[in-house]
Design an enzyme around this catalytic site. Structure first.
Site, PDB file in Angstrom:
ATOM      1  N   ASP A 159     -22.309 -35.607  29.452  1.00  0.00           N
ATOM      2  CA  ASP A 159     -22.975 -37.013  30.103  1.00  0.00           C
ATOM      3  C   ASP A 159     -24.247 -36.560  30.887  1.00  0.00           C
ATOM      4  O   ASP A 159     -24.606 -37.561  31.791  1.00  0.00           O
ATOM      5  CB  ASP A 159     -21.946 -37.544  31.179  1.00  0.00           C
ATOM      6  CG  ASP A 159     -21.650 -36.749  32.396  1.00  0.00           C
ATOM      7  OD1 ASP A 159     -21.939 -35.535  32.281  1.00  0.00           O
ATOM      8  OD2 ASP A 159     -20.802 -37.185  33.052  1.00  0.00           O
TER       9      ASP A 159
ATOM     10  N   HIS B  19     -36.469  -8.911  27.829  1.00  0.00           N
ATOM     11  CA  HIS B  19     -36.300 -10.475  28.212  1.00  0.00           C
ATOM     12  C   HIS B  19     -34.861 -10.697  29.158  1.00  0.00           C
ATOM     13  O   HIS B  19     -34.251 -11.715  28.930  1.00  0.00           O
ATOM     14  CB  HIS B  19     -36.203 -11.202  26.805  1.00  0.00           C
ATOM     15  CG  HIS B  19     -37.331 -11.279  26.122  1.00  0.00           C
ATOM     16  ND1 HIS B  19     -37.319 -11.728  24.927  1.00  0.00           N
ATOM     17  CD2 HIS B  19     -38.660 -11.240  26.646  1.00  0.00           C
ATOM     18  CE1 HIS B  19     -38.812 -11.904  24.327  1.00  0.00           C
ATOM     19  NE2 HIS B  19     -39.336 -11.436  25.402  1.00  0.00           N
TER      20      HIS B  19
ATOM     21  N   ASP C  26     -41.492 -11.353  36.024  1.00  0.00           N
ATOM     22  CA  ASP C  26     -42.102 -12.113  35.102  1.00  0.00           C
ATOM     23  C   ASP C  26     -42.011 -13.681  35.237  1.00  0.00           C
ATOM     24  O   ASP C  26     -40.799 -14.083  34.641  1.00  0.00           O
ATOM     25  CB  ASP C  26     -42.032 -11.547  33.543  1.00  0.00           C
ATOM     26  CG  ASP C  26     -42.891 -11.996  32.493  1.00  0.00           C
ATOM     27  OD1 ASP C  26     -43.282 -13.105  32.843  1.00  0.00           O
ATOM     28  OD2 ASP C  26     -42.995 -11.316  31.616  1.00  0.00           O
TER      29      ASP C  26
ATOM     30  N   ASP D 137     -48.506 -17.374  33.291  1.00  0.00           N
ATOM     31  CA  ASP D 137     -47.551 -16.282  33.032  1.00  0.00           C
ATOM     32  C   ASP D 137     -47.921 -14.843  33.679  1.00  0.00           C
ATOM     33  O   ASP D 137     -48.979 -14.215  33.234  1.00  0.00           O
ATOM     34  CB  ASP D 137     -47.540 -16.029  31.451  1.00  0.00           C
ATOM     35  CG  ASP D 137     -46.605 -15.075  30.762  1.00  0.00           C
ATOM     36  OD1 ASP D 137     -45.894 -14.422  31.676  1.00  0.00           O
ATOM     37  OD2 ASP D 137     -46.602 -14.955  29.521  1.00  0.00           O
TER      38      ASP D 137
ATOM     39  N   HIS E 144     -43.977  -3.394  22.931  1.00  0.00           N
ATOM     40  CA  HIS E 144     -44.315  -4.619  22.572  1.00  0.00           C
ATOM     41  C   HIS E 144     -45.950  -4.790  22.518  1.00  0.00           C
ATOM     42  O   HIS E 144     -46.654  -3.845  22.919  1.00  0.00           O
ATOM     43  CB  HIS E 144     -43.925  -5.711  23.682  1.00  0.00           C
ATOM     44  CG  HIS E 144     -44.259  -5.383  24.988  1.00  0.00           C
ATOM     45  ND1 HIS E 144     -45.578  -5.842  25.656  1.00  0.00           N
ATOM     46  CD2 HIS E 144     -43.591  -4.955  25.974  1.00  0.00           C
ATOM     47  CE1 HIS E 144     -45.482  -5.347  26.645  1.00  0.00           C
ATOM     48  NE2 HIS E 144     -44.550  -4.809  27.209  1.00  0.00           N
TER      49      HIS E 144
ATOM     50  N   HIS F  65     -50.702 -12.266  24.347  1.00  0.00           N
ATOM     51  CA  HIS F  65     -50.430 -13.378  23.468  1.00  0.00           C
ATOM     52  C   HIS F  65     -51.492 -14.667  23.921  1.00  0.00           C
ATOM     53  O   HIS F  65     -51.928 -14.638  25.102  1.00  0.00           O
ATOM     54  CB  HIS F  65     -49.082 -13.938  23.419  1.00  0.00           C
ATOM     55  CG  HIS F  65     -48.561 -14.158  24.720  1.00  0.00           C
ATOM     56  ND1 HIS F  65     -48.644 -15.178  25.620  1.00  0.00           N
ATOM     57  CD2 HIS F  65     -47.727 -13.486  25.751  1.00  0.00           C
ATOM     58  CE1 HIS F  65     -48.064 -15.136  26.544  1.00  0.00           C
ATOM     59  NE2 HIS F  65     -47.402 -14.010  26.864  1.00  0.00           N
TER      60      HIS F  65
ATOM     61  N   HIS G  63     -46.154 -18.896  24.912  1.00  0.00           N
ATOM     62  CA  HIS G  63     -46.783 -18.306  23.453  1.00  0.00           C
ATOM     63  C   HIS G  63     -47.424 -19.272  22.790  1.00  0.00           C
ATOM     64  O   HIS G  63     -47.039 -19.942  21.991  1.00  0.00           O
ATOM     65  CB  HIS G  63     -45.775 -17.651  23.085  1.00  0.00           C
ATOM     66  CG  HIS G  63     -44.918 -16.394  23.561  1.00  0.00           C
ATOM     67  ND1 HIS G  63     -45.207 -15.052  23.143  1.00  0.00           N
ATOM     68  CD2 HIS G  63     -44.347 -16.034  24.707  1.00  0.00           C
ATOM     69  CE1 HIS G  63     -44.736 -14.136  24.066  1.00  0.00           C
ATOM     70  NE2 HIS G  63     -44.355 -14.729  24.968  1.00  0.00           N
TER      71      HIS G  63
ATOM     72  N   GLU H 256     -50.792  -7.557  29.373  1.00  0.00           N
ATOM     73  CA  GLU H 256     -49.577  -7.128  29.981  1.00  0.00           C
ATOM     74  C   GLU H 256     -49.038  -5.908  29.174  1.00  0.00           C
ATOM     75  O   GLU H 256     -47.770  -5.949  28.565  1.00  0.00           O
ATOM     76  CB  GLU H 256     -48.583  -8.460  29.568  1.00  0.00           C
ATOM     77  CG  GLU H 256     -48.275  -8.915  28.225  1.00  0.00           C
ATOM     78  CD  GLU H 256     -47.270  -9.875  28.048  1.00  0.00           C
ATOM     79  OE1 GLU H 256     -46.181  -9.668  28.464  1.00  0.00           O
ATOM     80  OE2 GLU H 256     -47.527 -10.997  27.633  1.00  0.00           O
TER      81      GLU H 256
ATOM     82  N   TYR I  76     -41.439   1.333  29.769  1.00  0.00           N
ATOM     83  CA  TYR I  76     -40.116   1.317  29.927  1.00  0.00           C
ATOM     84  C   TYR I  76     -39.310   2.501  29.695  1.00  0.00           C
ATOM     85  O   TYR I  76     -39.307   3.009  28.436  1.00  0.00           O
ATOM     86  CB  TYR I  76     -39.437   0.151  29.076  1.00  0.00           C
ATOM     87  CG  TYR I  76     -40.442  -1.086  29.075  1.00  0.00           C
ATOM     88  CD1 TYR I  76     -40.256  -2.193  30.225  1.00  0.00           C
ATOM     89  CD2 TYR I  76     -41.510  -1.272  28.284  1.00  0.00           C
ATOM     90  CE1 TYR I  76     -41.290  -3.099  30.369  1.00  0.00           C
ATOM     91  CE2 TYR I  76     -42.391  -2.228  28.384  1.00  0.00           C
ATOM     92  CZ  TYR I  76     -42.071  -3.151  29.316  1.00  0.00           C
ATOM     93  OH  TYR I  76     -43.180  -4.111  29.340  1.00  0.00           O
TER      94      TYR I  76
ATOM     95  N   ARG J 131     -44.265  -3.541  34.252  1.00  0.00           N
ATOM     96  CA  ARG J 131     -45.305  -4.302  33.294  1.00  0.00           C
ATOM     97  C   ARG J 131     -45.863  -4.948  34.264  1.00  0.00           C
ATOM     98  O   ARG J 131     -45.754  -5.436  35.420  1.00  0.00           O
ATOM     99  CB  ARG J 131     -44.574  -5.282  32.676  1.00  0.00           C
ATOM    100  CG  ARG J 131     -45.512  -5.951  31.743  1.00  0.00           C
ATOM    101  CD  ARG J 131     -44.657  -6.712  30.388  1.00  0.00           C
ATOM    102  NE  ARG J 131     -43.754  -7.767  31.051  1.00  0.00           N
ATOM    103  CZ  ARG J 131     -42.445  -7.882  30.875  1.00  0.00           C
ATOM    104  NH1 ARG J 131     -41.869  -6.709  30.458  1.00  0.00           N
ATOM    105  NH2 ARG J 131     -41.470  -8.703  31.519  1.00  0.00           N
TER     106      ARG J 131
ATOM    107  N   GLU K 159     -49.053  -8.096  34.079  1.00  0.00           N
ATOM    108  CA  GLU K 159     -49.625  -9.215  33.345  1.00  0.00           C
ATOM    109  C   GLU K 159     -50.203 -10.104  33.937  1.00  0.00           C
ATOM    110  O   GLU K 159     -50.069 -10.752  34.989  1.00  0.00           O
ATOM    111  CB  GLU K 159     -48.280  -9.915  32.671  1.00  0.00           C
ATOM    112  CG  GLU K 159     -48.777 -11.099  31.678  1.00  0.00           C
ATOM    113  CD  GLU K 159     -47.582 -11.776  31.292  1.00  0.00           C
ATOM    114  OE1 GLU K 159     -47.662 -12.470  30.253  1.00  0.00           O
ATOM    115  OE2 GLU K 159     -46.350 -11.500  31.777  1.00  0.00           O
TER     116      GLU K 159
END
Length: 466
Positions: free
Chosen positions: A41, A248, A265, A276, A359, A363, A370, A413, A417, A434, A436
């Protein structure tokens, strides 16, 4: 600050450019996003379709824009309904839409199926977003079938269907001054959220409190909404300790411990535009020796990438600049054994760095995190070459990378790791880093619009002391 009149002119100008691109015998159908049920609902928080909003500025659901190549714009939107407005809020309605939005005409969404076949008659091509709206292709087929049923009476049916995204992606790739100003403000808000989370982490640990990833996530959300952002641009990554090695990861219940690094991030969305930002910081405000060693490598790689982010460079250039610094750093600190992997050139050619950096370095950024836009230079797309990937042995087709131009916005970025593995120095185990930032390409190079939050290790430590 842009006024409502200024924004109306901006949307009208975009529609005129789009209409010119589809040709005088073309017609385009651009729906917005539907409402999506979250449970029995209630719906998920509504967010409009970016392409539709780019051309209209209209934020209500259940709407479709129809554009013809001669510049006519027709909006189909939810009709006024006072009973539903008591429950769901104000509706602009078809009567008020032309003056409010600058479109030529407006009708109820309930009339779309009846009027679309008539609008499609005698057009040569129909444009709509391919693979973006479930069921849209089927509806287009139905509308075209009704046009074909009238060919014996002299009606002409569009012979060509084209992807409207191909045209709009190129328009959206270059941000105008108004878009850039909105993105700067979004980045400022996001930077304030990161600062708040950093300081909260250190303060809670100093006070002897239990700190969880969700505590820091809450600080981000508080700052985003406090400063007027409508949404988070995406689900925040708040990763403590080993969780930072999951690219992620989502903010969860894991404890934030003194001595851990925390990778955040996160970015807000403001007036339809995303930010970002990623920062990695010591939970207690003080880097350890191994953490600082890897952090400085990542920061140096980002600085190398920033230096080549300028007009005339290729989109791939920041990535290649970052990889060169990262790979050398991995050799220098012993993450990679030069006796096994060889020289820097060998590491890059064989992608031996991939275990620790898997990676790309950036982007496009804009209305979507993205954002849309080809990463290939369209004027050179036929110049394809093939190579064999040294890790997967897959044959990869490469095309010339996009040439950067003023007004393009991208992230920068790089990261490292380190998961525990044989041969990996133990002092680096479970460190994920990281960094960025968001960059607007300008005539002189690029503007980093997200540096409202510190990035140098010493500055982060000083911030977290305060």
């Amino acid at each position: 600050m842009a006024t409502n009149t200024d924004m109306d002119n901006i949307y009208a100008t975009r529609r005129a450019r789009f209409a010119a691109s589809i040709g005088t015998d073309g017609i385009a159908i651009i729906p917005t996003s539907p409402e999506r049920p979250r449970n029995r609902d209630s719906d998920f928080l509504y967010r409009f379709d970016s392409y539709f909003h780019y051309l209209t500025g209209f934020t209500e659901p259940n709407a479709t824009l129809v554009m013809t190549g001669d510049g006519q714009s027709i909006l189909f939107c939810a009709p006024k309904d006072m009973e539903r407005e008591i429950w769901d809020g104000f509706r602009l309605g078809p009567t008020a839409a032309p003056q409010a939005l600058g479109v030529d005409a407006a009708f109820s969404s309930a009339e779309l199926d009846a009027l679309l076949p008539k609008l499609l008659e005698n057009k040569s091509a129909v444009y709509y977003p391919f693979a973006m709206h479930s069921g849209l292709e089927t509806r287009v087929d139905g509308w075209l079938a009704k046009v074909r049923a009238r060919v014996r009476y002299g009606a002409l049916c569009p012979e060509t269907q084209r992807d409207a995204c191909a045209v709009l992606d190129e328009m959206r790739l270059i941000k105008d001054a108004t878009e850039q100003a909105t993105m700067r403000r979004a980045a400022q808000i996001s930077a304030a959220g990161h600062i708040r989370a950093m300081q909260k982490s250190a303060q809670m640990l100093r006070d002897g409190k239990d700190v969880r990833e969700y505590h820091l996530d809450a600080e981000l959300l508080h700052e985003f909404r406090q400063q007027g952002s409508q949404y988070s641009a995406y689900s925040a990554i708040v990763a403590a300790g080993a969780n930072a090695c999951v690219l992620h990861y989502r903010a969860d219940v894991a404890p934030v411990k003194s001595g851990d690094l925390v990778l955040i991030d996160a970015g807000c969305e403001l007036d339809g535009y995303a930010s970002d930002i990623t920062r990695t910081f010591p939970a207690n405000g003080k880097f350890t020796g191994p953490q600082r060693a890897l952090y400085d490598i990542v920061l140096a790689s980002q600085e190398a990438a920033v230096a080549v982010t300028k007009p005339g460079s290729r989109f791939i250039d920041p990535h290649e600049a970052a990889v060169k610094v990262l790979a050398q750093g991995m050799l220098d600190v012993g993450l990679l054994d030069k006796n096994k992997v060889g020289s820097l050139q060998d590491v890059i050619e064989k992608r031996a760095y991939f275990s620790f950096y898997m990676h790309r370095t950036g982007h496009w950024l804009g209305m979507d995190v993205h954002d849309c836009g080809s990463y290939n230079e369209l004027s050179e797309v036929g110049n394809a070459t093939q190579r064999t990937d040294p890790l997967s042995n897959e044959v990869i087709t490469s095309r010339p990378s996009r040439i950067l131009r003023p007004g393009m916005v991208l992230t920068i970025e790089p990261g490292i790791y380190v998961r525990p593995a044989a041969g990996v120095p133990e002092q680096f185990h479970n460190i994920g880093i990281r960094i960025e930032d968001d960059a607007i390409v300008n005539e002189g190079g690029c503007e980093l619009i997200s540096r409202g939050v510190p990035v140098k290790a010493d500055e982060i430590e000083a911030l977290m002391k305060s």
